[in-house]
Design an enzyme around this catalytic site. Structure first.
Site, PDB file in Angstrom:
ATOM      1  N   ASP A   6      90.541 149.063  31.199  1.00  0.00           N
ATOM      2  CA  ASP A   6      89.447 150.032  31.765  1.00  0.00           C
ATOM      3  C   ASP A   6      90.103 151.294  31.531  1.00  0.00           C
ATOM      4  OD1 ASP A   6      87.263 151.226  33.002  1.00  0.00           O
ATOM      5  OD2 ASP A   6      88.374 151.361  34.675  1.00  0.00           O
ATOM      6  N   GLY A 108      77.046 154.896  31.295  1.00  0.00           N
ATOM      7  CA  GLY A 108      78.375 154.877  30.910  1.00  0.00           C
ATOM      8  C   GLY A 108      78.765 153.544  30.892  1.00  0.00           C
ATOM      9  N   ASP A 110      81.659 152.336  32.147  1.00  0.00           N
ATOM     10  CA  ASP A 110      82.487 151.974  33.443  1.00  0.00           C
ATOM     11  C   ASP A 110      81.399 151.619  34.441  1.00  0.00           C
ATOM     12  OD1 ASP A 110      81.736 154.927  33.030  1.00  0.00           O
ATOM     13  OD2 ASP A 110      83.076 155.539  34.639  1.00  0.00           O
TER      14      ASP A 110
END
Length: 258
Positions: A6, A108, A110
């Site tokens: 990540d 996004g 994430d």
């Protein structure tokens, strides 16, 4: 085993899952120009501390908000994991959730990964607070859909801006000063940054719940979320594996097996 990566604006998190548990999680500063051959020795050493090596890895999944970093991490997977990585957001990669915002393409990677990780572990509706370079509040629906949220500067970014803009304000450690009214510059800044951030979190959680109109769980994750443990009663769960869990679920939803 699966290598989950990540990439955030400040840190890049690497995690290894063996099919039953997370064997290790490690962070490195995000540098978009760091090559695969620079990542590999560091990652090899930290994995070795947990009894792991590149030979144990057979798959890789990547989420990034720093597009420039993807080329080198893709090469890391190809050269050292011997696997073409699954990249969140690329054509053909299924997330398995509905994105209920006006412009779904602007969500996004994430934030979507966090929404999936939160729903898998806690169900919905939920509020996911991710404290990093930015602090985001993301809304997960009862059916796991991503329903929007809030974006604001993270606590370290706010502190850096304060230091940069005011010549006489020093860099400080972020911690609970033990009182609201500071008696010197450092304690006054600590009160403003730490307690101000907690009040911001508590206030926004209250407003979100009032607007949403249904009971919601609140989950916090991210590099600085641990600062708020014990100080923010509006947060129900602190979960540093949330993003990794979301990446694991995306890997499974795209046919990944162990």
């Amino acid at each position: 085993m699966l290598l989950a990566i990540d990439v955030g604006n400040t840190n890049t998190k690497f995690a290894v899952y063996d099919g039953a548990t997370w064997r290790g999680q490690w962070r490195a500063a995000t540098h978009s120009t760091r090559t695969a051959d620079e990542y590999a020795p560091w990652l090899s050493q930290v994995m070795a501390l947990s009894g792991l090596s590149f030979d144990d890895l057979h798959a890789c999944v990547i989420s990034t908000v720093v597009p420039q970093a993807l080329f080198n991490l893709r090469n890391l997977s190809r050269r050292y994991v011997n696997h073409e990585p699954l990249v969140v957001g690329e054509p053909g990669v299924k997330l398995g959730i509905e994105v209920r915002i006006d412009k779904p393409s602007e969500a996004g990677a994430d934030r979507l990964v966090n929404a999936i990780g939160a729903y898998v572990e806690y169900g919905g509706p939920a509020i996911v607070i991710d404290s990093g370079t930015a602090t985001t509040f993301d809304i997960v629906g009862a059916d796991g859909a991503f329903e929007g949220g809030i974006i604001l500067p993270g606590i370290n970014l706010s502190l850096q801006a304060l230091h940069d803009a005011a010549a006489r304000l020093p860099r400080i450690e972020i911690r609970d000063p033990g009182r609201v009214i500071g008696k010197d510059t450092v304690s006054a800044m600590q009160s403003g940054i730490y307690l101000g951030s907690i009040e911001m979190i508590e206030g926004l959680v209250r407003r979100i719940k009032a607007e949403y109109g249904k009971p919601m769980k609140t989950i916090a994750t991210g590099g600085v979320a641990s600062l708020y443990e014990g100080g923010a009663p509006g947060i129900d769960h602190f979960d540093q594996e949330l993003t990794s869990r979301g990446l694991l679920e995306i890997f499974k939803r795209n046919g990944g097996i162990f």
